[in-house]
Structures are given as structure tokens and as C-alpha cells.
Design an enzyme around this catalytic site. Structure first.
Site, PDB file in Angstrom:
ATOM      1  CB  THR A  67       5.352  16.639   6.104  1.00 57.45           C
ATOM      2  OG1 THR A  67       5.252  18.008   6.480  1.00 57.45           O
ATOM      3  CG2 THR A  67       6.142  15.879   7.141  1.00 57.45           C
ATOM      4  N   GLY A  96       6.559  23.260  13.845  1.00 55.82           N
ATOM      5  CA  GLY A  96       5.355  22.425  13.934  1.00 55.82           C
ATOM      6  C   GLY A  96       5.627  21.129  14.682  1.00 55.82           C
ATOM      7  N   GLY A 108       0.374  16.938   8.315  1.00 59.03           N
ATOM      8  CA  GLY A 108      -0.875  17.679   8.467  1.00 59.03           C
ATOM      9  C   GLY A 108      -0.672  18.940   9.276  1.00 59.03           C
ATOM     10  N   GLY A 131       0.347  20.940  11.955  1.00 62.38           N
ATOM     11  CA  GLY A 131       1.305  20.628  13.005  1.00 62.38           C
ATOM     12  C   GLY A 131       0.858  20.982  14.407  1.00 62.38           C
TER      13      GLY A 131
HETATM   14  N1  ASP Z   1       3.089  18.922   9.824  1.00 63.25           N
HETATM   15  C1  ASP Z   1       3.868  19.912   9.112  1.00 63.25           C
HETATM   16  C2  ASP Z   1       3.984  21.148   9.965  1.00 63.25           C
HETATM   17  O1  ASP Z   1       3.015  21.527  10.590  1.00 63.25           O
HETATM   18  C3  ASP Z   1       3.279  20.292   7.802  1.00 63.25           C
HETATM   19  C4  ASP Z   1       2.925  19.149   6.888  1.00 63.25           C
HETATM   20  O2  ASP Z   1       2.750  18.031   7.313  1.00 63.25           O
HETATM   21  O3  ASP Z   1       2.872  19.380   5.684  1.00 63.25           O
HETATM   22  O4  ASP Z   1       5.025  21.765   9.953  1.00 63.25           O
END
Ligand code: ASP
Length: 327
Positions: free
Chosen positions: A192, A222, A243, A245
């Protein structure tokens, strides 16, 4: 390891030496493999340089975070825009959101499949009449198309690497009947992207964009497009997260971090405390603490970074100083 003992790495970003402007950028927190470190470093460095140029030209923080995140959406290294993780149907589904700390206006899109730059559509919603701030799926795409944005094929968002990752997960799923769904494991790829900025007028803004997690249920959303979860900004502080989500949303990670900074805690300490709280409160089905990373910035240009994962792609710049990048 018990949840309470999760090590959180935290670091301070210097305040501007002269003037006020500053920005922080991230490109995900996870066990980034050695052979992907250089691509992450280079992508973040270019993104920070872009943000620096915009801030030096006096552009508002909101425009800066939008353009920097759009730049990272176009980089297939990161899990946002092109390069998104694929869901169980083998399709990319994107989420993005952003917020203006001065007006508290925000905009977001979720589960879009035909937009190269979801953050720009989130920006259109922020500037819209305020009747809708979060649009999902076809409704968001229709909103974008009505305003002249091109709708692309989903395949244009899919890289060879993500297609291969999907095929491996799909084969495992079919062969072993395991539900190998994303579950917040730190080894699961994240990527992300996010940016927070303080402009010459002293205004703060935050933006986050994601391609979500690998092999999730189609329709899963997320934290990234949820205000107060994957991003938040007020007149006092701004934050962007990455992280697991579902855990980030459960603890309102960015909103609470911004409040913690506003109450006088230093940005790096606030970020570390809120992440520690998340890890101590939530475990995944394997019993492991929730993982993530966070950037935050206050209204005087002091920044902080914290993450619980082996690596986090991150970069910063404050007026009068040099660009700093680390993975
Ligand atoms: N936070 C994002 C999600 O859960 C994933 C990530 O941060 O890579 O969609």
C-alpha cells in the site's frame, strides 16, 4: 512471542530547518524480499522528489499528496494501481482515500476495477458537493467516467508477478483445499502507498491507495479507503497506514494517531504507541499479533515513522534538509 512484546521500530523525521514544508511517503510494511529492496527504494525516492518539487512550487498539501500517490499507483513495484494484488477471481480491486486537514473534507473509492488512478477519483469526491464521499465499485467508476476519466480494462492493472502469485495461491487452494486467505501474516506481501504533507500555508493532508491483499474474497474492502483508519488529517496532524486492514480499521489507527499527536506526544512516539496498541489488542487466526506500519506528521513539520514488520519502504523530506529513503 506474546502480543504485548511485539517490537515496534520507530524513527523521528527532523522538522524543517527553515520555512515549514515537509512530507513523508510510504510504500508498505512487510517482509520485503532482498531482491525487491532497490525497486522500493528507487520508487519512494522519486515519489519524495516529486512531492518536494510540488511543495517548493507552493502547491497545496492536498494536491501534493494526490500527485505523489498517483505517481506511486503507476509504479508496478507497489500494491496500488498497476501492480495490485489479485483477489480469488484473479482480478485487481483497488481502494483509495484522502483527507484535507484544514476543512476535514475527505473522499474515497473502494473496490474499483477499471481506474488507473483511484486516488484522483477520491480527490474528485472530496471536491464534490459533499453528498457522497465514498463510492464503491461500478458506482465509483461511473462517477469517474461522467467526469471524463478513462475506464481501463482490469488486465491493465495486472503485472506478470501478481499473475504468477495468484496462480500459485490458486493451485494451492485447489490442491490442498486450504483457505489460504490473507490473514495479516507479516510474510504476506503488502505494498500500500501513502503520503502526508505540510504545505507553505501550514495546511496538512493525507492520502492512501492500495490494491488490497492477495487472494481475498471479491468485494473485500480493507482500511485504506476508510477515513480515520487508513488515513486521517486535521489542522494538527496527518497520518497514513499500511498493514493488516481489518486490524487497522478495528483500532481506528490513523484517527487515533492524529489525536495522540495533537495531544502533545511526539509523532514517532505516537505512531509507535498506536501500533503497539494494535498489536497487543488483535491477533490473526494463527495467533500472531496484527502487523502494520504508520507515518505521521505534525503542523510544525515534525514527522514520525513506526512499523512492526521486518521492513517498511519509507521516505521523507523537510525544507532545508535532504531526501531520506529507507527500506
Ligand atoms: N492495508 C491494506 C489492506 O488491508 C493492505 C496493505 O497495507 O498492504 O487492504
Amino acid at each position: 512471542m506474546t502480543a504485548a512484546s511485539v517490537p515496534v521500530r520507530a524513527e523521528r523525521v527532523e522538522a524543517p530547518y527553515e520555512g515549514r514544508t515537509a512530507l513523508l511517503v510510504h510504500g508498505g510494511a512487510w517482509a520485503i524480499p532482498d531482491d525487491a529492496v532497490e525497486a522500493h527504494r528507487s520508487g519512494i525516492e522519486h515519489a519524495v522528489a516529486k512531492g518536494r518539487a510540488l511543495l517548493r512550487h507552493g502547491r497545496p498539501a492536498l494536491d501534493v499528496v494526490t500527485d505523489v500517490v498517483a505517481f506511486l499507483e503507476a509504479d508496478p513495484t507497489f500494491d496500488a494501481g498497476c501492480g495490485a494484488r489479485l483477489d480469488r477471481d484473479g482480478r485487481a480491486q483497488l481502494d483509495a482515500g484522502l483527507m484535507d486537514g484544514t476543512t476535514l473534507a475527505w473522499g474515497a473509492v473502494a473496490n474499483v476495477r477499471r481506474l488507473a488512478h483511484p486516488i484522483r477519483v477520491a480527490g474528485m469526491l472530496l471536491h464534490h458537493d459533499g453528498q457522497a464521499r465514498l463510492l464503491v465499485a461500478e458506482g465509483a467508476e461511473r462517477f469517474a467516467a461522467e467526469r471524463g476519466m478513462e475506464l481501463i480494462d482490469n488486465e491493465a492493472l495486472i503485472t506478470e508477478a501478481e499473475q504468477a502469485r495468484f496462480e500459485q495461491l490458486h493451485a494451492d487452494h485447489t490442491r490442498f483445499h486450504t483457505s489460504r486467505e490473507f490473514s495479516g501474516l507479516e510474510a504476506d506481501p503488502h505494498g500500500t502507498v501513502g503520503c502526508i504533507a505540510l504545505d507553505q500555508a501550514g495546511h496538512l493532508a493525507a492520502a492512501t491507495s492500495t490494491g488490497g491483499a492477495s487472494y481475498t474474497h471479491p468485494g473485500r474492502v480493507g482500511d485504506s479507503p476508510l477515513v480515520g483508519c487508513g488515513y486521517y488529517a486535521t489542522a494538527q496532524a496527518a497520518a497514513s497506514a499500511t498493514g493488516w486492514g481489518e486490524a487497522i480499521a478495528a483500532v481506528l489507527l490513523c484517527g487515533r494517531t492524529v489525536d495522540t499527536v495533537a495531544s502533545g506526544t511526539s509523532p514517532e512516539r505516537a505512531a509507535a504507541e498506536r501500533l503497539q496498541h494494535m498489536a497487543a489488542s488483535i491477533t490473526n487466526p494463527q495467533g500472531e499479533p496484527a502487523t502494520g506500519g504508520l507515518i505521521t506528521l505534525d503542523a510544525s513539520g515534525r514527522g514520525g515513522v513506526a512499523y512492526t514488520t521486518p521492513r517498511m519502504a519509507r521516505g521523507s523530506w523537510a525544507e532545508g534538509g535532504a531526501i531520506r529513503v529507507a527500506v
